[in-house]
Design an enzyme around this catalytic site. Structure first.
Site, mmCIF file in Angstrom:
data_model
loop_
_atom_site.group_PDB
_atom_site.id
_atom_site.type_symbol
_atom_site.label_atom_id
_atom_site.label_comp_id
_atom_site.label_asym_id
_atom_site.label_seq_id
_atom_site.Cartn_x
_atom_site.Cartn_y
_atom_site.Cartn_z
ATOM 1 N N ASP A 40 40.184 42.383 29.175
ATOM 2 C CA ASP A 40 40.018 40.894 29.770
ATOM 3 C C ASP A 40 40.650 40.177 28.785
ATOM 4 O OD1 ASP A 40 39.452 38.155 30.220
ATOM 5 O OD2 ASP A 40 38.238 38.750 31.826
ATOM 6 N N ILE A 41 41.812 39.432 28.969
ATOM 7 C CA ILE A 41 42.751 38.821 27.873
ATOM 8 C C ILE A 41 42.020 37.460 27.315
ATOM 9 C CG2 ILE A 41 43.925 36.998 29.211
ATOM 10 C CD1 ILE A 41 46.387 38.012 27.794
ATOM 11 N N GLN A 103 35.907 31.727 40.827
ATOM 12 C CA GLN A 103 36.979 32.828 40.823
ATOM 13 C C GLN A 103 38.503 32.443 40.544
ATOM 14 O OE1 GLN A 103 37.134 35.385 44.391
ATOM 15 N NE2 GLN A 103 38.759 36.788 43.570
ATOM 16 N N HIS A 109 37.537 41.828 41.445
ATOM 17 C CA HIS A 109 37.444 42.685 40.163
ATOM 18 C C HIS A 109 35.939 42.280 39.713
ATOM 19 C CE1 HIS A 109 38.903 38.458 39.617
ATOM 20 N NE2 HIS A 109 38.303 38.536 38.406
ATOM 21 N N HIS A 111 33.624 42.256 36.309
ATOM 22 C CA HIS A 111 33.584 42.130 34.889
ATOM 23 C C HIS A 111 32.380 42.784 34.326
ATOM 24 C CE1 HIS A 111 35.894 38.036 35.024
ATOM 25 N NE2 HIS A 111 35.465 38.097 36.215
HETATM 26 P P1 5GP Z 1 37.941 35.568 37.696
HETATM 27 O O1 5GP Z 1 37.687 34.143 37.404
HETATM 28 O O2 5GP Z 1 39.017 35.635 38.822
HETATM 29 O O3 5GP Z 1 36.448 36.079 38.077
HETATM 30 O O4 5GP Z 1 38.330 36.238 36.600
HETATM 31 C C1 5GP Z 1 39.718 36.744 35.984
HETATM 32 C C2 5GP Z 1 39.679 37.010 34.900
HETATM 33 O O5 5GP Z 1 40.979 37.364 34.454
HETATM 34 C C3 5GP Z 1 39.137 36.079 33.655
HETATM 35 O O6 5GP Z 1 38.007 36.595 32.980
HETATM 36 C C4 5GP Z 1 40.383 35.969 32.749
HETATM 37 O O7 5GP Z 1 39.950 35.792 31.356
HETATM 38 C C5 5GP Z 1 41.181 37.282 33.004
HETATM 39 N N1 5GP Z 1 42.631 37.109 33.072
HETATM 40 C C6 5GP Z 1 43.463 35.964 33.693
HETATM 41 N N2 5GP Z 1 44.609 36.276 33.274
HETATM 42 C C7 5GP Z 1 44.826 37.367 32.852
HETATM 43 C C8 5GP Z 1 45.939 38.358 32.189
HETATM 44 O O8 5GP Z 1 46.978 38.079 32.355
HETATM 45 N N3 5GP Z 1 45.409 39.456 31.865
HETATM 46 C C9 5GP Z 1 44.292 39.822 31.582
HETATM 47 N N4 5GP Z 1 44.019 41.118 30.985
HETATM 48 N N5 5GP Z 1 43.182 39.097 31.994
HETATM 49 C C10 5GP Z 1 43.484 38.004 32.469
#
Ligand code: 5GP
Length: 146
Positions: A40-41, A103, A109, A111
């Site tokens: 995760d970035i 999200q 995905h 985590h």
């Molecule tokens: P969500 O909020 O959808 O559960 O999590 C999305 C995750 O993707 C976040 O933890 C965010 O840091 C990660 N993320 C967003 N953009 C990128 C990216 O360009 N590359 C990577 N490796 N992770 C990303």
């Protein structure tokens, strides 16, 4: 009634779809025919990994059983590697469904975060150093491959 900014149809241009298409770089931890795991970035703790299915699923509602099983098995591999690399038992498994839940990327995905619920950093806020992510990915990859 609150109006929801809910995404229900899959967007082929979402960031994880672009990774699967090879259009965007990422630090790979594991890959097989049904899943991909990468750093995760904007990690909520050091070693934060995301596991995605190679299926166009917005969230859990769309996930096909074979991909659900594959994501779980990959998550297990990643978690075991995190335990070894970070020498800690505690790993959070988290998954958000819908913008109302927080999200932000609408490709399903999981985590996996080597942390405690009491110490978890903020969600998707602080970008990690690229070389740190590369180092950690290499360590996790080496353990999973072993
Ligand atoms: P969500 O909020 O959808 O559960 O999590 C999305 C995750 O993707 C976040 O933890 C965010 O840091 C990660 N993320 C967003 N953009 C990128 C990216 O360009 N590359 C990577 N490796 N992770 C990303």
């Amino acid at each position: 009634m609150t109006e929801l900014n809910q995404q229900t149809t899959y967007d082929d241009n979402n960031i994880f779809a672009k990774m699967l298409d090879g259009d965007i770089p990422y630090h790979k931890v594991y890959e097989d025919d049904k899943t991909l795991a990468f750093m995760d970035i904007m990690p909520q703790a050091e070693g934060h990994v995301l596991v995605i299915p190679k299926q166009k699923a917005v969230d859990l509602a769309d996930l096909e059983p074979e991909y659900a099983a594959a994501v779980l098995m990959t998550s297990k591999k990643v978690m075991q590697a995190q335990r070894q690399v970070f020498e800690r038992e505690g790993v959070i498994q988290m998954q958000l469904n819908g913008s109302q839940a927080g999200q932000t990327v609408f490709h399903y995905h999981v985590h996996l975060i080597p942390s405690s619920i009491h110490e978890l950093g903020r969600h998707a806020v602080t970008q990690a150093d690229n070389s740190d992510l590369a180092d950690i990915a290499q360590k996790l990859l080496a353990v999973i491959d072993a």
